[in-house]
Design a protein around this motif. Structure first.
Motif, PDB file in Angstrom:
ATOM      1  N   ALA A 168       0.798 -54.137 -87.419  1.00 58.33           N
ATOM      2  CA  ALA A 168      -0.151 -53.602 -86.457  1.00 58.33           C
ATOM      3  C   ALA A 168      -0.320 -54.588 -85.306  1.00 58.33           C
ATOM      4  O   ALA A 168      -0.197 -55.801 -85.485  1.00 58.33           O
ATOM      5  CB  ALA A 168      -1.497 -53.340 -87.128  1.00 58.33           C
ATOM      6  N   ALA A 215      -8.715 -56.587 -86.436  1.00 58.87           N
ATOM      7  CA  ALA A 215      -7.823 -56.998 -87.528  1.00 58.87           C
ATOM      8  C   ALA A 215      -8.430 -56.647 -88.877  1.00 58.87           C
ATOM      9  O   ALA A 215      -7.749 -56.142 -89.775  1.00 58.87           O
ATOM     10  CB  ALA A 215      -7.529 -58.497 -87.432  1.00 58.87           C
ATOM     11  N   LEU A 221      -8.207 -52.827 -89.367  1.00 60.23           N
ATOM     12  CA  LEU A 221      -6.830 -52.423 -89.649  1.00 60.23           C
ATOM     13  C   LEU A 221      -6.433 -52.753 -91.086  1.00 60.23           C
ATOM     14  O   LEU A 221      -5.849 -51.913 -91.780  1.00 60.23           O
ATOM     15  CB  LEU A 221      -5.864 -53.104 -88.664  1.00 60.23           C
ATOM     16  N   VAL A 257      -0.781 -58.376 -88.976  1.00 55.72           N
ATOM     17  CA  VAL A 257      -1.493 -57.892 -87.794  1.00 55.72           C
ATOM     18  C   VAL A 257      -1.312 -58.926 -86.695  1.00 55.72           C
ATOM     19  O   VAL A 257      -1.515 -60.129 -86.924  1.00 55.72           O
ATOM     20  CB  VAL A 257      -2.997 -57.683 -88.071  1.00 55.72           C
ATOM     21  N   VAL A 270      -2.321 -62.783 -90.101  1.00 55.25           N
ATOM     22  CA  VAL A 270      -3.006 -62.292 -88.904  1.00 55.25           C
ATOM     23  C   VAL A 270      -2.658 -63.301 -87.817  1.00 55.25           C
ATOM     24  O   VAL A 270      -3.028 -64.469 -87.899  1.00 55.25           O
ATOM     25  CB  VAL A 270      -4.530 -62.164 -89.116  1.00 55.25           C
TER      26      VAL A 270
END
Length: 163
Positions: A25, A72, A75, A85, A121
């Motif tokens: 993502a 984040a 998601l 992410v 992330v």
């Protein structure tokens, strides 16, 4: 300054795994849209170039860099099958301490969300002194931090899958 000697988009010194198996993502801040749009374009093109399937890429926009941490979290909570992410934003130094508070909060927040979910992330946020530095790092003479964030996401997703 080390960046003056380096193009952020030069990956000739490293091996990038095939991204075909990964779901990634991208959360992108709308604030400083000229810069963040270029970061997003670089990240998306790099993910596709390295095999991440278009249908395995989720993209969302948030108002500013401060909101990237919350994005984040959302998601990863809603899409447990994500492998990474990428958070893309740009904070440019101004005349107040606002810059320091935002940069610190986003950097710490991105780290904490990654730890909480045990998922990569990626901090793809430019923190620059002026607009020219941001332009130089979002597709200008120093490459594109979006490219770097995408490569990092693939490499960290691969690490998570194979460690």
């Amino acid at each position: 300054m080390a960046t003056q000697l380096k193009n952020l988009s030069d990956f000739s010194h490293t091996t990038v795994p095939d991204g075909a198996a990964y779901k990634i993502a991208i959360a992108v801040a709308e604030w400083n849209a000229d810069v963040t749009g270029s970061l997003y374009k670089g990240a998306l093109e790099t993910l596709l170039k390295h095999g991440v399937k278009e249908e395995n890429i989720t993209s969302i926009a948030v108002p500013g860099s401060f909101e990237l941490t919350g994005a984040a979290e959302i998601l990863l909570k809603k899409h447990a099958d994500l492998d990474a992410v990428i958070c893309l934003g740009c904070v440019i130094q101004g005349d107040t301490k606002h810059f320091d508070f935002i940069c610190d909060a986003v950097a710490n927040g991105v780290t904490q969300v990654g730890i909480k979910y045990s998922k990569p992330v990626i901090f793809g946020v430019l923190t620059t002194n002026d607009l020219q530095q941001a332009l130089d790092r979002s597709g200008g003479k120093h490459g594109n931090k979006g490219d770097e964030a995408a490569i990092t996401a693939i490499k960290m997703a691969h690490l998570l899958a194979t460690a």
